[in-house]
Design a protein around this motif. Structure first.
Motif: not given
Length: 240
Positions: A67-84
């Motif tokens: 993200a630093d190299k690309l200058g992009i702010e990552p977007t957190p998405d709860e749907r990609l979170i690990e299995v509960d």
């Protein structure tokens, strides 16, 4: 649209042999930090326009250098979170392999529900919907361009997405290997998904920077690369 599915680097839970799940504060190891830096070097030359990530720390740490190299702010998405994993969370893998449910997870994943946690069928549903929803949103704003983006997640999450893209039943998803810091590439086109690469830890990805017409023809002739070092064995199960 083309998504690069990135698994986080080696974590402290990986090396400890425990099932991290959603445990807070699980960091990358020194090796994982090196992997994140190497991934950034591999991907930073590509025209990536979006980064979505699991909100867990080990994924955020993995995408940060890119993200630093690309200058992009990552977007957190709860749907990609690990299995509960419920009450399995934090337990040693060597103990879990003797549980009756472990066999169900390996052979009949669609019927596996973790105690006080999620079922893998529900996990698959949310992960696939996340990728397709993000993909659609990018496509709707792309003016006909082929947008390349990154989704950083966990082993079981990525395996579920790949199983869907390959047309496999969820019960077969344990046949797919997804190593730490590996990339898998899926292009979602008008006729359905096409898997270009999976469990890739080092090959040249420059073809992803080609125009849509050229890119569609080139990777289709490649044999997806896999590594023999991850057979889905318990020793590498974080599950991610």
């Amino acid at each position: 649209m083309t998504v690069i599915l990135l698994r986080h680097g080696v974590s402290t839970s990986n090396t400890a042999g425990t099932l991290a799940g959603r445990s807070p504060g699980v960091e990358l190891t020194e090796r994982g930090i090196e992997q994140a830096a190497a991934v950034a070097e591999r991907l930073a030359t590509l025209p990536i326009e979006h980064i979505a990530t699991s909100p867990l720390l080990r994924c955020q740490r993995t995408v940060a250098p890119l993200a630093d190299k690309l200058g992009i702010e990552p977007t957190p998405d709860e749907r990609l979170i690990e299995v509960d994993y419920g009450t399995w969370t934090g337990r040693p893998i060597k103990e879990l392999v003797s549980e009756p449910l472990w066999k169900t997870v390996q052979a009949h994943a669609s019927g596996a529900v973790f105690p006080n946690g999620e079922g893998l069928a529900a996990v698959s549903h949310r992960a696939i919907n996340a990728i397709r929803d993000i993909d659609k949103n990018l496509r709707d704003n792309a003016d006909g361009r082929d947008v390349l983006w990154v989704g950083c997640a966990h082993g079981d999450i990525i395996k579920a997405i790949l199983a869907d893209a390959l047309g496999l039943h969820l019960d077969a998803f344990q046949r797919i290997a997804v190593e730490p810091a590996s990339v898998s590439v899926v292009r979602y086109g008008p006729h359905g998904p096409q898997v270009w690469k999976f469990n890739d830890t080092g090959t040249d990805l420059s073809a992803l920077a080609a125009s849509p017409k050229t890119a569609h023809a080139t990777p289709g002739g490649e044999v997806p690369t896999t590594a023999a070092t991850d057979n889905g064995n318990a020793t590498d199960r974080d599950s991610a």
